[in-house]
Design an enzyme around this catalytic site. Structure first.
Site, mmCIF file in Angstrom:
data_model
loop_
_atom_site.group_PDB
_atom_site.id
_atom_site.type_symbol
_atom_site.label_atom_id
_atom_site.label_comp_id
_atom_site.label_asym_id
_atom_site.label_seq_id
_atom_site.Cartn_x
_atom_site.Cartn_y
_atom_site.Cartn_z
ATOM 1 N N PRO A 1 0.813 -1.276 -0.091
ATOM 2 C CA PRO A 1 -0.097 0.003 0.024
ATOM 3 C C PRO A 1 0.935 1.012 0.243
ATOM 4 O O PRO A 1 2.028 1.156 0.219
ATOM 5 C CB PRO A 1 -0.780 -0.089 1.273
ATOM 6 C CG PRO A 1 0.128 -0.895 2.252
ATOM 7 C CD PRO A 1 0.759 -1.881 1.334
ATOM 8 N N PRO A 2 0.330 2.336 -0.475
ATOM 9 C CA PRO A 2 1.092 3.611 -0.269
ATOM 10 C C PRO A 2 1.598 3.899 1.091
ATOM 11 O O PRO A 2 0.750 3.588 2.009
ATOM 12 C CB PRO A 2 0.050 4.742 -0.850
ATOM 13 C CG PRO A 2 -0.983 3.986 -1.590
ATOM 14 C CD PRO A 2 -1.168 2.542 -0.991
ATOM 15 N N GLY A 3 2.889 4.513 1.407
ATOM 16 C CA GLY A 3 3.297 4.883 2.219
ATOM 17 C C GLY A 3 4.266 3.896 3.147
ATOM 18 O O GLY A 3 4.549 4.033 4.270
ATOM 19 N N LYS B 1 8.341 2.179 -0.155
ATOM 20 C CA LYS B 1 8.933 1.632 -1.282
ATOM 21 C C LYS B 1 10.113 2.360 -1.839
ATOM 22 O O LYS B 1 11.065 1.793 -2.240
ATOM 23 C CB LYS B 1 7.806 1.128 -2.467
ATOM 24 C CG LYS B 1 6.773 0.203 -1.929
ATOM 25 C CD LYS B 1 5.969 -0.262 -3.100
ATOM 26 C CE LYS B 1 4.798 1.007 -3.258
ATOM 27 N NZ LYS B 1 3.921 1.132 -2.279
ATOM 28 N N GLU C 1 -6.618 -10.110 26.341
ATOM 29 C CA GLU C 1 -5.580 -10.591 25.533
ATOM 30 C C GLU C 1 -4.511 -11.536 26.390
ATOM 31 O O GLU C 1 -4.018 -12.460 25.842
ATOM 32 C CB GLU C 1 -4.735 -9.433 25.155
ATOM 33 C CG GLU C 1 -5.377 -8.110 24.541
ATOM 34 C CD GLU C 1 -6.037 -8.662 23.111
ATOM 35 O OE1 GLU C 1 -5.806 -9.897 22.596
ATOM 36 O OE2 GLU C 1 -7.121 -8.115 22.659
ATOM 37 N N ASP D 1 -12.742 -12.799 17.270
ATOM 38 C CA ASP D 1 -12.543 -13.976 17.987
ATOM 39 C C ASP D 1 -13.370 -15.165 17.373
ATOM 40 O O ASP D 1 -12.939 -16.149 17.065
ATOM 41 C CB ASP D 1 -11.890 -14.071 19.219
ATOM 42 C CG ASP D 1 -10.791 -13.032 19.773
ATOM 43 O OD1 ASP D 1 -9.950 -12.771 18.749
ATOM 44 O OD2 ASP D 1 -10.915 -12.584 20.952
#
Length: 720
Positions: free
Chosen positions: A328-330, A333, A541, A615
């Site tokens: 994705p952009p950002g 790359k 969690e 979940d």
């Protein structure tokens, strides 16, 4: 290899083989000096006549001062020629001298020559030098590419066909009538183009007896250029890495105001280093985070390129020659390409498909593609980075009137990409946001045959990215975890923007940046979890962690809390080797979060069933697949294609799934009650820090187990 900076024009038989071409180069430069001297004399006569007509020296007191200063200055006999023409003269002379007898034939016979400049920027200066230096001074030069020139030809003419490769006329089926006329009269013909085979008339390339191409300047060639400009040779060589990166356009800029040869070298080093991405302030790949597999590939490629430059590795031995980056952009790359070039210590040649398509003509687009590959070859070893690769269409998806247009572009790109042996030292890295739109031929072996997806950075990588953009001087002792957790799911580009805006806020307030400034930018008005909710999420969690560790379900990577809730990150591979035992362990681990809430807080929340990726949704999907597609449930050894309504329509399926989920919940409950001390310890530390790595979780659970053993032994003794 180091070349001598000066080669005497008087040396002949004593001159080493391979350097006699500089005799012709000096002759070309001398001819350009002669032409420049004539131009200057003509200009001085015109200037003097105009000055006498317009003003009297007695009437201009300031002019009297200037004239006196000019009279007092020492006069020099050296006549400087433009630096770009001097460089082209050296390169052209060497190309001609490399063809035995060609310089004599151009002045005595009628040879046909095609000359490749590789880039369009050199076409015009090559034309100028060719007109002034290649032919006899009495010959009349005519450009066959211009209008009706072929109708005026006589034996006194010499013919050029000059094409810069841009425009609709730059193709082999144009200009052949003029070439045939020149061939009939038997006069010298020289075709000049970046890519003669594709851009010059077909009859010219078919009849060419000599096919020559400009080469790059070496140390000796650069010394000749400097001598032509300032009248002397430098006492030292330029950095070889920078020499490879010099464009002809750099020479007039660097040598414009330099007075000594060594000052020319210094000016060139400053100018070229300023545009060299790999010599910039950006970080090397080694210190960047969040690139995963791409970083591993890049470090191997950098090591290969360094070995190739040092001569320890042949180009045919290097397997890291092409990479397609998707994501994705950002996600960084473009930053990856810059960092790779810096790590490899090679130039970065950056372009994009949008740049290629900026031309109004198809021929201009094709020439832009050729030009960037030629530039990369001239600077090799280097990284050629191509952004927005999905802008080149997939030929299988092209329809309508643009089929022929795009097919030519894709075919040329594939041809240049496949010519690995023709571009030794050039590693091609392309980037795209849409890998599904890339022509499959681009990804074939020998082209961009390695594709790596760059994902959004995880919590640890985001923390390191924030630290990188802040530097070591700002908040040196502060943990970046709160920022990374608040920014979870965002990209490195987002982190850079948050830091930049926070610095701006602090600067306008006249104070140092604080963690609150950064959190305010990241959250953009979002409120953090309340204390009550944070405690519940931490318990939830922690339940996942304790049960998964007890059952050996996958690999627990980390636990984290953020402004939206919490997350337990597992690495669990579901392939054909997975057994029913492992699937049941997965069910218990997924359902352990809500069960932990019930044990510690007294009631469970709906947080574990919020959406299709929750979940409960994942657990229900696994339980359904056990019954329906894996052949491990009450239906027996059978596979049925799953559908949205199968739970209701298939008799007995819903009760079977419900029962399987209940057994998994009960199993999780028993484990958590038995290991309640561990559950509380993990929840407490997670609530306090907001993040626990896999190693930290293992440490907490191990300590809890050590404490639990004496307590269990004491209970056994009491029972007895």
């Amino acid at each position: 290899m180091t070349f001598p900076a000066h080669i005497s024009a008087a040396s002949t038989s004593s001159e080493p083989k391979g350097k006699a071409s500089d005799r012709l180069a000096r002759a070309f430069l001398q001819q350009l000096v002669h032409e420049e001297r004539k131009r200057l004399k003509a200009g001085q006569r015109f200037s003097s006549d105009a000055f006498e007509d317009e003003v009297s020296l007695d009437d201009d007191a300031v002019e009297q001062i200037v004239a006196q200063d000019e009279a007092d200055r020492p006069q020099t006999a050296h006549v400087a020629i433009p630096a770009d023409l001097a460089a082209v003269a050296v390169m052209l002379a060497r190309a001609v001298a490399a063809e035995t007898g060609l310089v004599r034939r151009l002045r005595r016979e009628a040879p046909v020559v095609s000359l490749a400049t590789n880039v369009s920027d050199l076409v015009e200066p090559v034309r100028i030098v060719a007109e002034k230096c290649l032919f006899r001074s009495q010959a009349k030069t005519v450009d066959l590419a211009v209008g009706r020139a072929s109708r005026e030809l006589t034996r006194r003419h010499v013919a050029l066909f000059v094409c810069d490769g841009i425009g609709s006329e730059a193709r082999p089926d144009k200009g052949n009538e003029a070439i045939r006329a020149a061939l009939h009269i038997r006069i010298p013909i020289v075709g000049i183009a970046p890519d003669p085979t594709r851009q010059l008339p077909r009859d010219l390339t078919r009849s060419s007896e000599h096919r020559i191409a400009l080469t790059n300047l070496d140390q000796a060639g650069l010394a000749l250029v400097i001598e032509a400009v300032v009248g002397g040779t430098p006492s030292r060589d330029i950095d070889p890495d920078l020499l490879r990166m010099i464009d002809i356009a750099d020479l007039p800029v660097a040598l414009r105001r330099t007075g000594t040869p060594d000052a020319c070298i210094e000016a060139l080093e400053r100018i070229v280093a300023a545009k060299a991405d790999y010599l910039g302030d950006g970080p090397p790949l080694e210190v960047l985070d969040g690139y995963g597999e791409a970083k591993t590939w890049g470090l191997a490629a950098a090591a290969d390129l360094q070995a190739y430059r040092a001569g320890r590795l042949g180009w045919d031995e290097i397997d890291h020659r092409g990479l397609l980056l998707s994501g994705p952009p950002g996600v960084g790359k473009t930053s990856f390409a810059r960092a790779l070039a810096k790590s490899a210590r090679v130039p970065l040649v950056a372009t994009s498909v949008a740049d290629w398509n900026a031309s109004s003509y198809l021929s201009g687009t094709l020439q832009a593609i050729r030009k960037v590959f030629a530039q990369a070859r001239s600077q090799a070893p280097c990284i050629l980075f191509i952004d927005e690769l999905d802008g080149i269409s997939d030929r299988g998806q092209i329809r309508g009137e643009y089929v022929q247009y795009w097919t030519q572009i894709v075919n040329l790109f594939l041809e240049l990409l496949a010519g690995v042996d023709e571009r030794p030292g050039v590693v091609v890295v392309a980037a795209t946001n849409h890998p599904d739109k890339i022509d499959p031929a681009v990804k074939r072996s020998g082209r961009l045959d390695r594709e790596i997806a760059i994902k959004r950075p995880d919590t640890t990588a985001l923390a390191q990215i924030f630290r990188h953009h802040l530097g070591r001087e700002i908040l040196p002792d502060a943990s970046m975890l709160p920022l990374a957790l608040a920014a979870r799911g965002m990209t490195g580009a987002d982190a850079e923007a948050f830091v930049r805006r926070a610095k701006g806020t602090a600067r306008r307030c006249g104070r140092a940046v604080t963690l609150d400034d950064l959190l305010a930018e990241v959250r953009q008005g979002r409120r953090p979890l309340s204390a009550v909710v944070r405690h519940r999420v931490a318990v939830h969690e922690a339940g996942h962690a304790v049960v998964s560790q007890a059952l050996g379900y996958g690999a627990l990577m980390d636990l984290s809390l953020d402004d939206e809730g919490g997350q337990a990150c597992f690495k669990f591979i579901k392939n054909g080797a997975v057994t029913l035992t492992e699937l049941e362990a997965a069910l218990a681990s997924l359902l352990a979060g809500r069960v932990a809430e019930e044990i510690e807080i007294g009631s469970g929340s709906i947080g574990g069933s919020f959406g299709a990726s929750s979940d409960l949704a994942l657990a229900t999907e696994i339980a359904r697949d056990i019954e329906l597609t894996y052949g491990l449930g009450f239906l027996g050894n059978i596979y049925l294609e799953p559908a949205a309504t199968d739970m209701i329509l298939i008799k007995g399926l819903l009760p079977a799934v419900t029962e399987r989920l209940k057994r998994a919940s009960d199993r999780a409950r028993n484990i958590l009650i038995e290991r309640r001390t561990a559950l509380q310890a993990v929840a407490r530390e997670l609530e306090e820090t907001g993040y626990l790595s896999g190693q930290e979780i293992d440490r907490i659970l191990a300590l809890a187990e050590e404490r639990a053993e004496p307590e269990a032994s004491a209970r056994v003794r009491e029972d007895k």
